[in-house]
Design a protein around this motif. Sequence first.
Motif, PDB file in Angstrom:
ATOM      1  N   LEU A 179       0.824  -1.205   0.000  1.00 57.63           N
ATOM      2  CA  LEU A 179       0.000   0.000   0.000  1.00 57.63           C
ATOM      3  C   LEU A 179       0.859   1.256   0.000  1.00 57.63           C
ATOM      4  N   GLY A 180       0.251   2.349  -0.455  1.00 55.37           N
ATOM      5  CA  GLY A 180       0.932   3.637  -0.448  1.00 55.37           C
ATOM      6  C   GLY A 180       0.998   4.285  -1.812  1.00 55.37           C
ATOM      7  N   PRO A 181       1.663   3.651  -2.790  1.00 52.81           N
ATOM      8  CA  PRO A 181       1.779   4.305  -4.101  1.00 52.81           C
ATOM      9  C   PRO A 181       0.455   4.445  -4.850  1.00 52.81           C
ATOM     10  N   TYR A 182      -0.446   3.456  -4.738  1.00 48.49           N
ATOM     11  CA  TYR A 182      -1.685   3.471  -5.529  1.00 48.49           C
ATOM     12  C   TYR A 182      -2.954   3.389  -4.683  1.00 48.49           C
ATOM     13  N   TYR A 183      -2.845   2.844  -3.486  1.00 51.89           N
ATOM     14  CA  TYR A 183      -3.982   2.775  -2.559  1.00 51.89           C
ATOM     15  C   TYR A 183      -3.502   3.179  -1.168  1.00 51.89           C
ATOM     16  N   ASP A 184      -4.414   3.823  -0.430  1.00 57.58           N
ATOM     17  CA  ASP A 184      -4.065   4.315   0.901  1.00 57.58           C
ATOM     18  C   ASP A 184      -3.532   3.199   1.795  1.00 57.58           C
ATOM     19  N   ARG A 185      -2.725   3.614   2.778  1.00 53.51           N
ATOM     20  CA  ARG A 185      -2.263   2.681   3.799  1.00 53.51           C
ATOM     21  C   ARG A 185      -3.385   2.372   4.779  1.00 53.51           C
TER      22      ARG A 185
END
Length: 210
Positions: free
Chosen positions: A159-165
């Motif tokens: 998670l992080g680049p394309y979907y929230d953490r």
Amino acid sequence: MTVETAPDQYPAELRVRADPVASDDPECAQWVRPTLKQTGLEKRPLKLAYDAASDGFTPYAFHRAVDRLGPGVILATSTDGQRFGGYNPKGWVGYGEFRPGLSAFLYVWKPGDSLVKLRKTGGAGMCVVDKPEEGPMFGAEGLCIPMRPGYEKRARCKLGPYYDRMPDGDNTIFSDGRMDVILEDLKVYTGVYEDGEPIPFDDAIPFSLT
């Protein structure tokens, strides 16, 4: 245009669950339908388009079952009992596109009937990577089930680049901070459309901001 008339033009709703639909099978009613609040599938009857147990854990089987059926939601179950998935508002066609979708989300069910949903981040771009040689891929790294030979049942998450953490900051939806799990089951539900009713996004998407 409002969130009521065009829900998929807006980021995913995170807190409110969708109401049941009478035609849902028990698994859909419990694990899938609640995630679909403020989506184009919220009130639409759903059908089980793909079931890896009977159709096979291969990209060919996946795309043969879901391509051109419009928006869909996956439900995966790992061998240790975790349930998770993602909503694809633009569907699959298997053309190798990076399909956009502002309302896309990932979800995971945590102990105690706790539903966690994670919005698409960084705009609508690359909500899914729709390659015919791979299974469901949410972003380049978000939730990826490529179904490559020898690893057909492996699911990965970063998670992080394309979907929230996750709310606690974790960069994976899987328990214990794991970045991958082995799947026991994988299903895809898509909408039911009447004869003559257009199916949304059943072909290439040349350009879209949402």
